[in-house]
Scaffold this motif. Sequence first.
Motif, PDB file in Angstrom:
ATOM      1  N   ASN A  51      14.626  26.576 -20.161  1.00  0.00           N
ATOM      2  CA  ASN A  51      13.750  27.204 -19.173  1.00  0.00           C
ATOM      3  C   ASN A  51      14.494  28.234 -18.335  1.00  0.00           C
ATOM      4  N   VAL A  52      15.722  27.914 -17.949  1.00  0.00           N
ATOM      5  CA  VAL A  52      16.531  28.863 -17.173  1.00  0.00           C
ATOM      6  C   VAL A  52      16.815  30.103 -18.008  1.00  0.00           C
ATOM      7  N   ASN A  53      17.195  29.906 -19.267  1.00  0.00           N
ATOM      8  CA  ASN A  53      17.468  31.052 -20.149  1.00  0.00           C
ATOM      9  C   ASN A  53      16.232  31.919 -20.323  1.00  0.00           C
ATOM     10  N   LYS A  54      15.092  31.282 -20.502  1.00  0.00           N
ATOM     11  CA  LYS A  54      13.841  32.024 -20.668  1.00  0.00           C
ATOM     12  C   LYS A  54      13.544  32.835 -19.410  1.00  0.00           C
ATOM     13  N   SER A  55      13.701  32.198 -18.252  1.00  0.00           N
ATOM     14  CA  SER A  55      13.463  32.899 -16.988  1.00  0.00           C
ATOM     15  C   SER A  55      14.419  34.062 -16.807  1.00  0.00           C
ATOM     16  N   LEU A  56      15.680  33.862 -17.171  1.00  0.00           N
ATOM     17  CA  LEU A  56      16.665  34.950 -17.064  1.00  0.00           C
ATOM     18  C   LEU A  56      16.317  36.103 -17.999  1.00  0.00           C
ATOM     19  N   GLU A  57      15.916  35.771 -19.218  1.00  0.00           N
ATOM     20  CA  GLU A  57      15.533  36.811 -20.165  1.00  0.00           C
ATOM     21  C   GLU A  57      14.336  37.604 -19.643  1.00  0.00           C
ATOM     22  N   GLU A 102      12.272  42.543 -16.939  1.00  0.00           N
ATOM     23  CA  GLU A 102      11.607  43.188 -15.804  1.00  0.00           C
ATOM     24  C   GLU A 102      12.499  44.254 -15.198  1.00  0.00           C
ATOM     25  N   ILE A 103      13.797  43.952 -15.102  1.00  0.00           N
ATOM     26  CA  ILE A 103      14.732  44.910 -14.515  1.00  0.00           C
ATOM     27  C   ILE A 103      14.830  46.146 -15.402  1.00  0.00           C
ATOM     28  N   LYS A 104      14.843  45.959 -16.691  1.00  0.00           N
ATOM     29  CA  LYS A 104      14.951  47.087 -17.633  1.00  0.00           C
ATOM     30  C   LYS A 104      13.717  47.987 -17.572  1.00  0.00           C
TER      31      LYS A 104
END
Length: 97
Positions: free
Chosen positions: A83-89, A94-96
């Motif tokens: 879940n953390v990895n998914k959120s980070l991805e 979003e930043i890109k």
Amino acid sequence: MKSIKVTILGKQYPLKVEDSEEEAMRRIAQYVDDKFRQYKKELNKQPDTTVMTLAALSIAEELFEERKRNRELDKQGDEVLQNVNKSLEEFIEEIKS
């Protein structure tokens, strides 16, 4: 290797252990002795072999339950990491944008 003696139900057992494992082995032997004594008290008319067998089964059951809990915790930890990895991805995407 170091030679030590542990006592279980009044009988001494010689063991060879690594120096770093001595204290842990003494605690384990004390735990086994305590469990055997508990069963011996509850089953005072049974032979020692029966008492020791039932106590050993109880200890093994505890071990299996702990292993099961550890597997469940590992699984939960893996899910949290996913879940953390998914959120980070998603955040990076979003930043890109």
